[in-house]
Design a protein around this motif. Structure first.
Motif, mmCIF file in Angstrom:
data_model
loop_
_atom_site.group_PDB
_atom_site.id
_atom_site.type_symbol
_atom_site.label_atom_id
_atom_site.label_comp_id
_atom_site.label_asym_id
_atom_site.label_seq_id
_atom_site.Cartn_x
_atom_site.Cartn_y
_atom_site.Cartn_z
ATOM 1 N N ALA A 164 -14.805 0.890 -19.726
ATOM 2 C CA ALA A 164 -14.170 1.576 -18.594
ATOM 3 C C ALA A 164 -14.261 0.740 -17.318
ATOM 4 C CB ALA A 164 -14.833 2.936 -18.381
ATOM 5 N N ILE A 165 -15.424 0.143 -17.057
ATOM 6 C CA ILE A 165 -15.588 -0.671 -15.852
ATOM 7 C C ILE A 165 -14.693 -1.909 -15.912
ATOM 8 C CG2 ILE A 165 -17.229 -2.084 -14.548
ATOM 9 C CD1 ILE A 165 -19.397 -0.065 -15.317
ATOM 10 N N SER A 166 -14.576 -2.500 -17.099
ATOM 11 C CA SER A 166 -13.691 -3.664 -17.264
ATOM 12 C C SER A 166 -12.232 -3.288 -16.990
ATOM 13 C CB SER A 166 -13.829 -4.232 -18.680
ATOM 14 O OG SER A 166 -15.148 -4.688 -18.917
ATOM 15 N N LEU A 167 -11.814 -2.135 -17.528
ATOM 16 C CA LEU A 167 -10.452 -1.668 -17.276
ATOM 17 C C LEU A 167 -10.242 -1.369 -15.792
ATOM 18 C CD1 LEU A 167 -9.920 0.740 -20.315
ATOM 19 C CD2 LEU A 167 -8.798 -1.467 -19.933
ATOM 20 N N TRP A 168 -11.259 -0.801 -15.164
ATOM 21 C CA TRP A 168 -11.172 -0.490 -13.735
ATOM 22 C C TRP A 168 -10.998 -1.763 -12.914
ATOM 23 C CZ3 TRP A 168 -11.185 4.202 -11.149
ATOM 24 C CH2 TRP A 168 -11.293 4.117 -9.754
ATOM 25 N N ASN A 169 -11.826 -2.761 -13.184
ATOM 26 C CA ASN A 169 -11.734 -4.017 -12.434
ATOM 27 C C ASN A 169 -10.378 -4.682 -12.630
ATOM 28 O OD1 ASN A 169 -14.340 -3.714 -11.444
ATOM 29 N ND2 ASN A 169 -15.266 -4.871 -13.117
ATOM 30 N N ALA A 170 -9.862 -4.623 -13.861
ATOM 31 C CA ALA A 170 -8.534 -5.190 -14.128
ATOM 32 C C ALA A 170 -7.466 -4.389 -13.392
ATOM 33 C CB ALA A 170 -8.260 -5.192 -15.632
ATOM 34 N N GLY A 171 -7.621 -3.072 -13.344
ATOM 35 C CA GLY A 171 -6.653 -2.229 -12.655
ATOM 36 C C GLY A 171 -6.643 -2.467 -11.156
ATOM 37 N N VAL A 172 -7.824 -2.674 -10.570
ATOM 38 C CA VAL A 172 -7.903 -2.942 -9.139
ATOM 39 C C VAL A 172 -7.169 -4.236 -8.792
ATOM 40 C CG1 VAL A 172 -9.484 -3.556 -7.258
ATOM 41 C CG2 VAL A 172 -10.017 -1.633 -8.760
ATOM 42 N N LYS A 173 -7.281 -5.237 -9.651
ATOM 43 C CA LYS A 173 -6.567 -6.495 -9.428
ATOM 44 C C LYS A 173 -5.050 -6.288 -9.530
ATOM 45 C CE LYS A 173 -10.347 -9.396 -11.125
ATOM 46 N NZ LYS A 173 -10.782 -10.355 -12.193
ATOM 47 N N LYS A 174 -4.660 -5.344 -10.385
ATOM 48 C CA LYS A 174 -3.244 -5.050 -10.568
ATOM 49 C C LYS A 174 -2.690 -4.231 -9.403
ATOM 50 C CE LYS A 174 0.625 -4.526 -12.993
ATOM 51 N NZ LYS A 174 1.531 -5.624 -13.344
ATOM 52 N N TYR A 175 -3.536 -3.455 -8.765
ATOM 53 C CA TYR A 175 -3.120 -2.529 -7.721
ATOM 54 C C TYR A 175 -2.518 -3.286 -6.525
ATOM 55 C CZ TYR A 175 -3.486 1.195 -4.209
ATOM 56 O OH TYR A 175 -3.226 2.129 -3.225
ATOM 57 N N ARG A 176 -1.374 -2.822 -6.049
ATOM 58 C CA ARG A 176 -0.683 -3.491 -4.947
ATOM 59 C C ARG A 176 -0.591 -2.629 -3.697
ATOM 60 N NH1 ARG A 176 -2.076 -7.008 -7.363
ATOM 61 N NH2 ARG A 176 -0.929 -8.649 -8.428
ATOM 62 N N GLY A 177 -1.282 -1.513 -3.684
ATOM 63 C CA GLY A 177 -1.317 -0.666 -2.499
ATOM 64 C C GLY A 177 -0.222 0.379 -2.485
ATOM 65 N N ALA A 178 -0.426 1.397 -1.625
ATOM 66 C CA ALA A 178 0.550 2.473 -1.505
ATOM 67 C C ALA A 178 1.718 1.997 -0.636
ATOM 68 C CB ALA A 178 -0.105 3.701 -0.859
ATOM 69 N N PHE A 196 -3.472 2.867 -12.135
ATOM 70 C CA PHE A 196 -3.224 1.555 -11.538
ATOM 71 C C PHE A 196 -1.916 0.943 -12.046
ATOM 72 C CE2 PHE A 196 -7.988 1.566 -11.127
ATOM 73 C CZ PHE A 196 -8.007 1.583 -9.736
ATOM 74 N N TRP A 197 -1.517 1.332 -13.235
ATOM 75 C CA TRP A 197 -0.290 0.798 -13.822
ATOM 76 C C TRP A 197 0.876 1.763 -13.717
ATOM 77 C CZ3 TRP A 197 -5.078 -0.530 -15.736
ATOM 78 C CH2 TRP A 197 -5.325 -1.907 -15.868
ATOM 79 N N SER A 198 0.551 3.048 -13.598
ATOM 80 C CA SER A 198 1.607 4.061 -13.491
ATOM 81 C C SER A 198 1.143 5.145 -12.538
ATOM 82 C CB SER A 198 1.910 4.668 -14.867
ATOM 83 O OG SER A 198 2.790 5.764 -14.756
#
Length: 261
Positions: free
Chosen positions: A245-259, A170-172
């Motif tokens: 892991a679920i907390s990191l996933w939820n944070a990553g989804v919020k960070k995700y800006r799409g392809a 999600f970050w890289s």
């Protein structure tokens, strides 16, 4: 109940797909069994030159290996996300997942399930029964529930570690070799930790707690009193690492800006 219903629908569709290619499914199961047999043969070869390894007998280490296979099989069946970065981030399939009204992690887990890996549970139980019979182990009625709790805890530990690694995408979105390396490190958990250096022992216990997948919970059934505290801590570690892991996933989804370009 909605997610339970969705699980059975995903599983039903998966089985229909796999039964369409029966030969491929059988070959995959046989290759998994062959891989497990090779690991078992390796243990037998080692003990062909010695009777004990840091105080552990051959049958005790075989028992630990058998126990390790059970939670590992559950992990391999339901948390097969080793290609998450390449498939969902680089190729943009995460955009599709996020358009559906179901938690994104649940969807990906269901899409990547490999139910044939559950045969590893049977293999692990057979190995445990064989080694337990040689050791003359006896079990109380409540050991069944302890066994289930420890197996689920071990599977959650594996899932927590690898989901956490997947969230790096999600970050890289660059491809990394962390996943294969982590799989190799995870294999250390199927052997007694006291055969390793104290630094490695610490890492396998508190940083990357793969020891809680195999040796620690198995030590309870082997009657190794000195490891009881670690054994009963297995479900706790599983909940902690899966929660992280679920907390990191939820944070990553919020960070995700799409392809995109």
């Amino acid at each position: 109940m909605f997610y339970v219903s969705m699980f059975f629908q995903y599983a039903s569709q998966y089985l229909k797909t796999r039964l369409t290619y029966r030969v491929d499914t059988v070959v995959e199961i046989l290759s998994d069994l062959l891989f497990q047999a090779v690991n078992l043969i390796f243990i037998l070869v080692v003990f062909g030159h010695t009777s004990f390894l840091s105080g552990w007998s051959r049958d005790e280490i075989i028992f630990i290996y058998g126990f390790f296979l059970v939670p590992y099989a559950l992990f391999s069946s339901f948390f097969n996300i080793w290609d998450f970065n390449d498939r969902y981030i680089v190729k943009g399939e995460m955009d599709r997942v996020l358009t559906r009204p179901i938690h994104s992690l649940f969807q990906i887990i269901m899409e990547r399930m490999e139910l044939e890996s559950l045969f590893g549970v049977v293999t692990g139980l057979v190995i445990m029964v064989y080694a337990g019979a040689n050791l003359g182990l006896t079990f109380a009625w409540y050991d069944v529930f302890i066994f289930i709790a420890m197996v689920i805890g071990g599977a959650f530990i594996y899932a927590g570690i690898f989901i956490s690694i997947a969230t790096i995408g999600f970050w890289s979105d660059s491809r990394t070799d962390i996943m294969p390396m982590m799989y190799n490190i995870g294999n250390y958990g199927r052997y007694p930790v006291d055969i390793y250096h104290k630094v490695i022992r610490f890492v396998l216990t508190w940083i990357l707690p793969f020891a809680f997948v195999g040796v620690y919970p198995a030590a309870y059934f082997l009657g190794r009193d000195e490891w009881y505290m670690y054994a009963f801590f297995t479900p706790v570690m599983g909940v902690i690492f899966l929660g992280i892991a679920i907390s990191l996933w939820n944070a990553g989804v919020k960070k995700y800006r799409g392809a995109g370009n």
